[in-house]
Design an enzyme around this catalytic site. Sequence first.
Site, PDB file in Angstrom:
ATOM      1  N   LYS A   1       0.843  -1.203   0.000  1.00  0.00           N
ATOM      2  CA  LYS A   1       0.000   0.000   0.000  1.00  0.00           C
ATOM      3  C   LYS A   1       0.871   1.243   0.000  1.00  0.00           C
ATOM      4  O   LYS A   1       2.072   1.208   0.305  1.00  0.00           O
ATOM      5  CB  LYS A   1      -0.917   0.019   1.222  1.00  0.00           C
ATOM      6  CG  LYS A   1      -0.204  -0.015   2.579  1.00  0.00           C
ATOM      7  CD  LYS A   1       0.343   1.306   3.085  1.00  0.00           C
ATOM      8  CE  LYS A   1       1.076   1.213   4.399  1.00  0.00           C
ATOM      9  NZ  LYS A   1       1.768   2.475   4.777  1.00  0.00           N
TER      10      LYS A   1
ATOM     11  N   ASP B   1      -1.799  -1.644  10.739  1.00  0.00           N
ATOM     12  CA  ASP B   1      -2.070  -1.470   9.317  1.00  0.00           C
ATOM     13  C   ASP B   1      -2.791  -2.657   8.696  1.00  0.00           C
ATOM     14  O   ASP B   1      -3.294  -2.561   7.569  1.00  0.00           O
ATOM     15  CB  ASP B   1      -0.762  -1.248   8.544  1.00  0.00           C
ATOM     16  CG  ASP B   1      -0.165   0.127   8.795  1.00  0.00           C
ATOM     17  OD1 ASP B   1      -0.848   0.964   9.417  1.00  0.00           O
ATOM     18  OD2 ASP B   1       0.983   0.362   8.372  1.00  0.00           O
TER      19      ASP B   1
END
Length: 404
Positions: free
Chosen positions: A100, A227
């Site tokens: 990401k 995350d």
Amino acid sequence: MACSAHLLSQSLYSSHRASPAARGNLRSGARPPARASPAARPGSSARGCRGVSLRVAASFEQGRRQVEVSYDPQAKFNQLADQIDKDAGMTRLNLFSPCKINLFLRITGKRPDGFHDLASLFHVISLGDTIKFSLSPSKSRDRLSTNVPGVPVDESNLIIKALNLYRQKTGTDNFFWIHLDKKVPTGAGLGGGSSNAATALWAANQFAGCIASEKDLQEWSGEIGSDIPFFFSRGAAYCTGRGEIVEDIPNLLPENLSMALIKPSEACSTAEVYKRFRLEQASKADPLTLLKEITQNGISQHVCVNDLEPPAFEVLPSLKRLKKRIIAASRDEYNAVFMSGSGSTLVGIGSPDPPAFVYDDEDYKDVFVSEACFLTRDENEWYREPISSKAAFSKDDLPASVTD
């Protein structure tokens, strides 16, 4: 799987013998395509489209009526394959584990638990690892291997932590042999380890027959990493809290918008970056205003705020120089240049190509470079690697004619 294929071919043949005309057409035509093994099937247990099927029709007189017999061998093949998979259970699974970037990252406060509150726009991108899972005959331990020296393969690895978490939450007793083919660099601010953990949770749930919901997996994953919950979004999400509060943002950015990832050989320690962070030095930009701006007008330099850049530049002064040099050399080729997460990857949005100096300058001989694009996933499917995506490389991978 050879036994399964033999049973399928026998079933197809025996069911087809009743129609001589159809048998002749099948022999003269293409044989039904071989079924993919579970290892080749990504993501969900749902099959989706299997491709174009062959349809055979025959007609004959029966008294005064004409009867048409329609036979679809591919549909029959698929039906039998589904039944065999159901009876035998899944034994292998290959999954793509994408990383990401943070299009903006605002740190909004310090929490009593020692963590920081953040507000960030996360987006999955097409650079990723591949993880192969196989059921282990052992009922006591997982075994992890990887292609990259230095990556831990014991219980400190987030993959193993995720599998332990899944067994703890569900009471299942599946253990695995796992091979991690790593392409995402470590210490890069790209969430590679968090993605690996999310992918492992998804895989464990597939092997168990999807007894947990995606929401369950998302909530559980926050116990081992801030995350990780993001990767159970559809690929674009506004994340708050420690990062574990995830709000999907549908159809945010075009997937054909290219980018270049440039990471020096030096990594940034997340702990060291946060240690140097000063809240009073953070941006005053409202995260929701940044989100609205990107949603309505796209990506530009002024909205790609990252409050961790200043402390990261203190930890790694060469990173600040690299960012300035990329912006100066790009001649507005990028819509924005910014650091992802806590570093040390710099992202140039709008072009897949890094500036020429990255290849020409001896100071950047060990730089990691990759092109990428934005990536999302469908409901009940895991992320799929784009066919057009190219492998990441370093300068050492280039032919001499390019680097000389």
